[in-house]
Design a protein around this motif. Structure first.
Motif, PDB file in Angstrom:
ATOM      1  N   VAL A  91       0.796  -1.217  -0.080  1.00  0.00           N
ATOM      2  CA  VAL A  91      -0.140   0.026  -0.100  1.00  0.00           C
ATOM      3  C   VAL A  91       1.113   1.333  -0.184  1.00  0.00           C
ATOM      4  O   VAL A  91       1.733   1.243   0.918  1.00  0.00           O
ATOM      5  CB  VAL A  91      -0.955   0.135   1.311  1.00  0.00           C
ATOM      6  CG1 VAL A  91      -1.871   1.309   1.194  1.00  0.00           C
ATOM      7  CG2 VAL A  91      -1.849  -1.188   1.191  1.00  0.00           C
ATOM      8  N   LEU A  92       0.942   2.009  -1.165  1.00  0.00           N
ATOM      9  CA  LEU A  92       1.799   3.065  -1.139  1.00  0.00           C
ATOM     10  C   LEU A  92       1.310   4.050  -2.232  1.00  0.00           C
ATOM     11  O   LEU A  92       0.251   3.891  -2.974  1.00  0.00           O
ATOM     12  CB  LEU A  92       3.342   2.811  -1.533  1.00  0.00           C
ATOM     13  CG  LEU A  92       3.520   1.986  -2.898  1.00  0.00           C
ATOM     14  CD1 LEU A  92       4.819   1.755  -2.997  1.00  0.00           C
ATOM     15  CD2 LEU A  92       2.677   0.880  -3.161  1.00  0.00           C
ATOM     16  N   ALA A  93       2.004   5.394  -2.347  1.00  0.00           N
ATOM     17  CA  ALA A  93       1.353   6.257  -3.408  1.00  0.00           C
ATOM     18  C   ALA A  93       1.845   5.985  -4.800  1.00  0.00           C
ATOM     19  O   ALA A  93       2.942   5.419  -4.907  1.00  0.00           O
ATOM     20  CB  ALA A  93       2.105   7.763  -2.892  1.00  0.00           C
ATOM     21  N   ALA A  94       0.609   5.951  -5.597  1.00  0.00           N
ATOM     22  CA  ALA A  94       0.962   5.998  -7.259  1.00  0.00           C
ATOM     23  C   ALA A  94       1.627   4.615  -7.425  1.00  0.00           C
ATOM     24  O   ALA A  94       2.202   4.564  -8.364  1.00  0.00           O
ATOM     25  CB  ALA A  94       1.937   7.028  -7.517  1.00  0.00           C
ATOM     26  N   ALA A  95       1.000   3.687  -6.732  1.00  0.00           N
ATOM     27  CA  ALA A  95       1.547   2.181  -6.980  1.00  0.00           C
ATOM     28  C   ALA A  95       2.901   1.935  -7.137  1.00  0.00           C
ATOM     29  O   ALA A  95       3.395   1.186  -7.596  1.00  0.00           O
ATOM     30  CB  ALA A  95       0.624   1.730  -8.319  1.00  0.00           C
ATOM     31  N   GLY A  96       3.663   2.894  -6.666  1.00  0.00           N
ATOM     32  CA  GLY A  96       5.108   2.777  -6.701  1.00  0.00           C
ATOM     33  C   GLY A  96       5.818   3.351  -8.048  1.00  0.00           C
ATOM     34  O   GLY A  96       6.864   3.289  -8.256  1.00  0.00           O
ATOM     35  N   VAL A  97       4.771   3.824  -8.957  1.00  0.00           N
ATOM     36  CA  VAL A  97       5.327   4.431 -10.085  1.00  0.00           C
ATOM     37  C   VAL A  97       6.167   5.565  -9.881  1.00  0.00           C
ATOM     38  O   VAL A  97       5.587   6.454  -9.375  1.00  0.00           O
ATOM     39  CB  VAL A  97       4.157   4.451 -11.180  1.00  0.00           C
ATOM     40  CG1 VAL A  97       4.629   5.099 -12.388  1.00  0.00           C
ATOM     41  CG2 VAL A  97       3.428   3.233 -11.164  1.00  0.00           C
ATOM     42  N   ASP A  98       7.265   5.873 -10.302  1.00  0.00           N
ATOM     43  CA  ASP A  98       8.037   6.840  -9.760  1.00  0.00           C
ATOM     44  C   ASP A  98       8.980   7.535 -10.946  1.00  0.00           C
ATOM     45  O   ASP A  98       9.376   6.798 -11.838  1.00  0.00           O
ATOM     46  CB  ASP A  98       9.411   6.191  -8.907  1.00  0.00           C
ATOM     47  CG  ASP A  98       9.951   7.336  -8.025  1.00  0.00           C
ATOM     48  OD1 ASP A  98       9.773   8.466  -8.318  1.00  0.00           O
ATOM     49  OD2 ASP A  98      10.593   6.916  -6.873  1.00  0.00           O
ATOM     50  N   SER A  99       9.197   8.795 -10.842  1.00  0.00           N
ATOM     51  CA  SER A  99       9.812   9.492 -11.961  1.00  0.00           C
ATOM     52  C   SER A  99      10.956  10.213 -11.483  1.00  0.00           C
ATOM     53  O   SER A  99      11.568  10.893 -12.097  1.00  0.00           O
ATOM     54  CB  SER A  99       8.911  10.494 -12.351  1.00  0.00           C
ATOM     55  OG  SER A  99       8.471  11.601 -11.232  1.00  0.00           O
ATOM     56  N   SER A 100      11.505   9.661 -10.246  1.00  0.00           N
ATOM     57  CA  SER A 100      12.645  10.253  -9.722  1.00  0.00           C
ATOM     58  C   SER A 100      13.981   9.298 -10.025  1.00  0.00           C
ATOM     59  O   SER A 100      13.547   8.050 -10.001  1.00  0.00           O
ATOM     60  CB  SER A 100      12.745  10.484  -8.139  1.00  0.00           C
ATOM     61  OG  SER A 100      12.604   9.187  -7.531  1.00  0.00           O
ATOM     62  N   ASN A 101      15.204   9.648 -10.263  1.00  0.00           N
ATOM     63  CA  ASN A 101      16.149   8.936 -10.614  1.00  0.00           C
ATOM     64  C   ASN A 101      15.852   8.022 -11.892  1.00  0.00           C
ATOM     65  O   ASN A 101      16.319   6.911 -11.825  1.00  0.00           O
ATOM     66  CB  ASN A 101      16.576   7.918  -9.252  1.00  0.00           C
ATOM     67  CG  ASN A 101      17.299   8.638  -7.937  1.00  0.00           C
ATOM     68  OD1 ASN A 101      18.225   9.432  -8.470  1.00  0.00           O
ATOM     69  ND2 ASN A 101      16.276   8.858  -6.986  1.00  0.00           N
ATOM     70  N   THR A 102      15.363   8.640 -12.772  1.00  0.00           N
ATOM     71  CA  THR A 102      15.190   8.100 -14.011  1.00  0.00           C
ATOM     72  C   THR A 102      15.203   9.104 -15.215  1.00  0.00           C
ATOM     73  O   THR A 102      15.014  10.375 -14.806  1.00  0.00           O
ATOM     74  CB  THR A 102      13.789   7.196 -14.075  1.00  0.00           C
ATOM     75  OG1 THR A 102      13.880   6.467 -15.340  1.00  0.00           O
ATOM     76  CG2 THR A 102      12.595   8.077 -13.924  1.00  0.00           C
ATOM     77  N   ALA A 103      15.662   8.655 -16.153  1.00  0.00           N
ATOM     78  CA  ALA A 103      15.618   9.484 -17.539  1.00  0.00           C
ATOM     79  C   ALA A 103      14.478  10.474 -17.651  1.00  0.00           C
ATOM     80  O   ALA A 103      13.231  10.136 -17.377  1.00  0.00           O
ATOM     81  CB  ALA A 103      16.087   9.046 -18.744  1.00  0.00           C
ATOM     82  N   ALA A 104      14.670  11.567 -18.048  1.00  0.00           N
ATOM     83  CA  ALA A 104      13.488  12.538 -18.274  1.00  0.00           C
ATOM     84  C   ALA A 104      12.609  12.025 -19.135  1.00  0.00           C
ATOM     85  O   ALA A 104      12.988  11.347 -20.296  1.00  0.00           O
ATOM     86  CB  ALA A 104      14.041  14.018 -18.709  1.00  0.00           C
ATOM     87  N   GLY A 105      11.323  12.100 -18.848  1.00  0.00           N
ATOM     88  CA  GLY A 105      10.343  11.511 -19.875  1.00  0.00           C
ATOM     89  C   GLY A 105      10.089  10.080 -19.697  1.00  0.00           C
ATOM     90  O   GLY A 105       9.103   9.752 -20.259  1.00  0.00           O
TER      91      GLY A 105
END
Length: 434
Positions: A91-105
């Motif tokens: 149980v976590l925010a946004a199902a763990g879908v993360d935009s940090s520490n990954t390439a832009a876009g």
């Protein structure tokens, strides 16, 4: 154990799909790993190596695909935050879908099977460095009732995720009956102190926990053991779910119902709105088997008499009255009753009818509150309208005042099985705009 050593693994390259994480970690460590160490790997590089990367335009679709249920949602200036349960049980925010520490876009999804990922890294390090270590795949989570984030274990191999202290005694001789420590989460959080969100160090080594690391061929139960089963979850329903928690239950176990849980549900029921600041709800609690049988027998006899007058055959009558057995299978019954105390009197039928309808709406709100509160208490329930067809019989069987109008009966108990899935109703089918 008197002390631990924790250090971050420097020099890892940017991870891309297809990389062998064990090989990358082994090369960066340069043989600086020993039997009994625990290697903590952030889930982000596991996701990258496993190709769990999507273009950012698909983020909301990705959250939907990874979500089993929405626990809570809140709209704010930056958009909407959804707290959800994933297919892993997390149980976590946004199902763990993360935009940090990954390439832009791009955005990262959680690993498909974090326990399997941890197991592969463990076996790879054993083959490359000839060491027996534990491996934790960690992710950053928020926590109810606490500000700030911390890392937790979502995948575990080679060490027990939980340390069960039940049955042991503390330094004062007190027996521990409920203490089960989430040891893998504690290790993950400690490792995050040397990794950090901004330092670009995705792997850490924790030394000094040799007693926890299992034999090379024993990966253990994995991080899935850290997920609390729904039946044991006292806080399962979030703000987005609480109304949907109510489902009709028709089969119950023989387990006793806690009377105090019923009383808490009644306390929730009587918070419903009512006209003229009145309190039109009364709840008759049938806690003894004798009272339940007496009521249901009287109602059955009245129903049979009605059906015979209607001309039904005995076979048809038997089939129809069998529908009422759901209340007999319930170990506890509640009979909600409407009282018109405080209602206004009108000389004409139109306004008198409207006055009663106002009270009926308040009664319905009270019953709905009751059913939802029972679900939150972990109890199943079913609302059956049959008492409304034989009010006098019910009043006589339960010795109720003439002014109490029974509004159905609620069977309560512990569900014998989870309710069957049902397709969501489209609200647009019930809406008209002007």
């Amino acid at each position: 154990m008197t002390h631990l050593q924790i250090w971050g693994v420097q020099g890892l390259p940017e991870v891309v799909e297809g990389n062998d994480l064990a090989a990358l970690i082994a090369a960066a460590l340069r043989a600086g790993l020993a039997d009994g160490d625990v290697v903590v790997v952030t889930s982000k590089i596991v996701s990258k190596a496993e190709g769990r990367v999507l273009v950012a335009d698909d983020r909301e679709k990705a959250i939907d695909a990874e979500t089993v249920r929405v626990v809570a949602r809140r709209t704010h200036a930056r958009g909407e935050t959804r707290i959800v349960e994933t297919r892993h049980g997390l149980v976590l925010a946004a199902a763990g879908v993360d935009s940090s520490n990954t390439a832009a876009g791009t955005v990262l999804l959680l690993p498909e099977d974090p326990d399997a990922s941890a197991g592969r890294i463990r076996s790879g390090l054993r083959e490359l460095l000839d060491v027996n270590v534990g491996v934790i795949v960690s992710d950053t989570l928020g926590r109810p009732w606490r500000n700030g984030l911390t890392d937790a274990a979502i995948g575990v191999a080679g060490l027990p995720p939980l340390d069960d202290l039940r049955g042991r005694s503390d330094a004062y001789g007190n027996r521990l009956d409920a203490t089960v420590t989430a040891i893998a989460d504690e290790i993950a959080a400690a490792a995050e102190l040397v990794k950090g969100k901004l330092a670009g160090v995705p792997v850490a080594v924790v030394r000094g926990l040799n007693h926890l690391v299992t034999a090379p061929d024993e990966d253990g139960p994995g991080g899935r053991a850290l997920v609390r089963p729904p039946a044991e979850d006292m806080f399962r329903y979030g703000s987005a779910e609480v109304l949907h928690a109510r489902r009709t239950i028709r089969e119950f176990t023989d387990d006793a119902v806690d009377p105090e849980a019923i009383r808490r549900a009644v306390a929730a029921a009587i918070t419903a709105p009512a006209p003229h600041h009145t309190t039109p709800w009364r709840f008759v609690l049938l806690e003894s088997a004798g009272s339940r049988t007496r009521l249901l027998d009287a109602m059955r006899d009245a129903w049979i008499a009605d059906l015979r007058r209607d001309g039904f055959t005995e076979e048809s009558i038997a089939r129809r009255t069998a529908r009422g057995d759901v209340l007999r299978r319930a170990p506890y019954l509640v009979v909600p009753c409407l009282v018109m105390d405080g209602s206004h009197e009108y000389p004409d039928e139109r306004r008198a009818r409207a006055e009663r309808e106002m009270f009926l709406v308040a009664m319905g709100a009270g019953v709905e509150n009751l059913l939802v509160a029972l679900a939150v208490e972990g109890l199943g329930s079913c609302w059956v309208s049959s008492t409304m067809f034989c009010s006098e019989v019910v009043r006589k069987a339960l010795e109720l005042p003439e002014s109490w109008d029974p509004m159905g009966a609620v069977g309560v108990g512990h569900a014998a099985a989870p309710p069957r899935d049902r397709p969501p109703r489209d609200p647009s089918s019930f809406i008209q705009t002007r």
